[in-house]
Write a protein that holds these residues in place. Sequence first.
Motif, mmCIF file in Angstrom:
data_model
loop_
_atom_site.group_PDB
_atom_site.id
_atom_site.type_symbol
_atom_site.label_atom_id
_atom_site.label_comp_id
_atom_site.label_asym_id
_atom_site.label_seq_id
_atom_site.Cartn_x
_atom_site.Cartn_y
_atom_site.Cartn_z
ATOM 1 N N SER A 16 -120.412 31.898 -65.609
ATOM 2 C CA SER A 16 -120.300 30.398 -66.120
ATOM 3 C C SER A 16 -119.345 30.036 -67.044
ATOM 4 N N SER A 37 -111.369 27.119 -63.668
ATOM 5 C CA SER A 37 -112.270 26.249 -62.504
ATOM 6 C C SER A 37 -111.124 25.731 -61.430
ATOM 7 N N LYS A 38 -109.834 26.017 -61.424
ATOM 8 C CA LYS A 38 -108.870 25.459 -60.443
ATOM 9 C C LYS A 38 -108.548 26.716 -59.621
ATOM 10 N N ILE A 52 -116.111 30.538 -65.064
ATOM 11 C CA ILE A 52 -115.836 29.305 -64.134
ATOM 12 C C ILE A 52 -115.110 28.092 -64.707
ATOM 13 N N THR A 53 -115.621 27.791 -66.094
ATOM 14 C CA THR A 53 -115.290 27.026 -67.040
ATOM 15 C C THR A 53 -113.742 26.856 -67.222
ATOM 16 N N GLN A 54 -113.353 27.987 -67.423
ATOM 17 C CA GLN A 54 -111.850 28.297 -67.913
ATOM 18 C C GLN A 54 -110.922 28.597 -66.848
ATOM 19 N N LEU A 104 -111.990 32.771 -59.006
ATOM 20 C CA LEU A 104 -113.299 32.632 -59.334
ATOM 21 C C LEU A 104 -113.937 33.304 -58.107
ATOM 22 N N THR A 122 -117.107 36.327 -58.703
ATOM 23 C CA THR A 122 -118.422 36.287 -58.218
ATOM 24 C C THR A 122 -118.803 37.384 -57.442
#
Length: 273
Positions: free
Chosen positions: A227, A234-235, A230-232, A240, A244
């Motif tokens: 999580s 995100s693009k 993903i914040t770091q 990502l 996963t």
Amino acid sequence: MLTKRRSITTGVLLWIAALTSFVPFVAIALTSLQPADSATGGFTLPSRLDFSNFATAWTAGGFATLIQSSAIVAIVVMPIGVICATLAGYAMGTMQFRGKSFILALFLIGLTLPYEAIVVALYYGLRDVNLLDTYWALILPLTGAFMPFGIIWMRSHFETIPASLTEAAAVDGANSWTTFWRILLPTARPAISTLALLYFVWSWNQFLFALILIQDPAHRTAPAGLSLFITQFSKNLPLLSASTIIVIIPVVIVYLVFQRQLLRGFLQGAVKE
């Protein structure tokens, strides 16, 4: 004719369900192989296979430490939970004692209790005993949270065993422990294997407790670390997707190895002689 139509319909529905479950994994896998600077995803075939996304995600996200932490938590929760649930399920399924119905009702209530309702109390309770940011901050709550299901699962198994087995053991002079260890436990192996696998998967995938109860990066688990990753990033869709896959691969491997035991445990008792 009716049986044949029913068989075809069942097969079609099963294929639809299987494809529905498998399609998202295909989309994630294809996206993870896109070039790192690509903004495309889904079912678009990559212009070139870029496996470096996995190496970059592994290093940038610190997944070596995250997976190690998840493995420690899951491997400790699994045997403790299975042992306690099996012993309690044996007592609930084969013995008669005062307050049994009330205790069973408490376990059923435990099945309905959402994690969100207890996580704040857990946080302050674990803080008072200096267990925050340790593996025990996850191991103890998860063992307790999974216990109602485990006990009811094992109770259901022991209730299906003919009473004549325990009665014959009692006539031969066997006490409760001998009856459990030498007669009933061998019959419970499929149920125990299934429960152990479920405990491992649930412990590995636990997100809320891991996010709130552990802030130390050295003890953070894979879902919580994902999580933050993903914040770091995100693009960066390929990165990502690669992260996963890294997180879910251990669970997939465990399932593939133990899928026969899992199915045997689910189907045990479905057909009785």
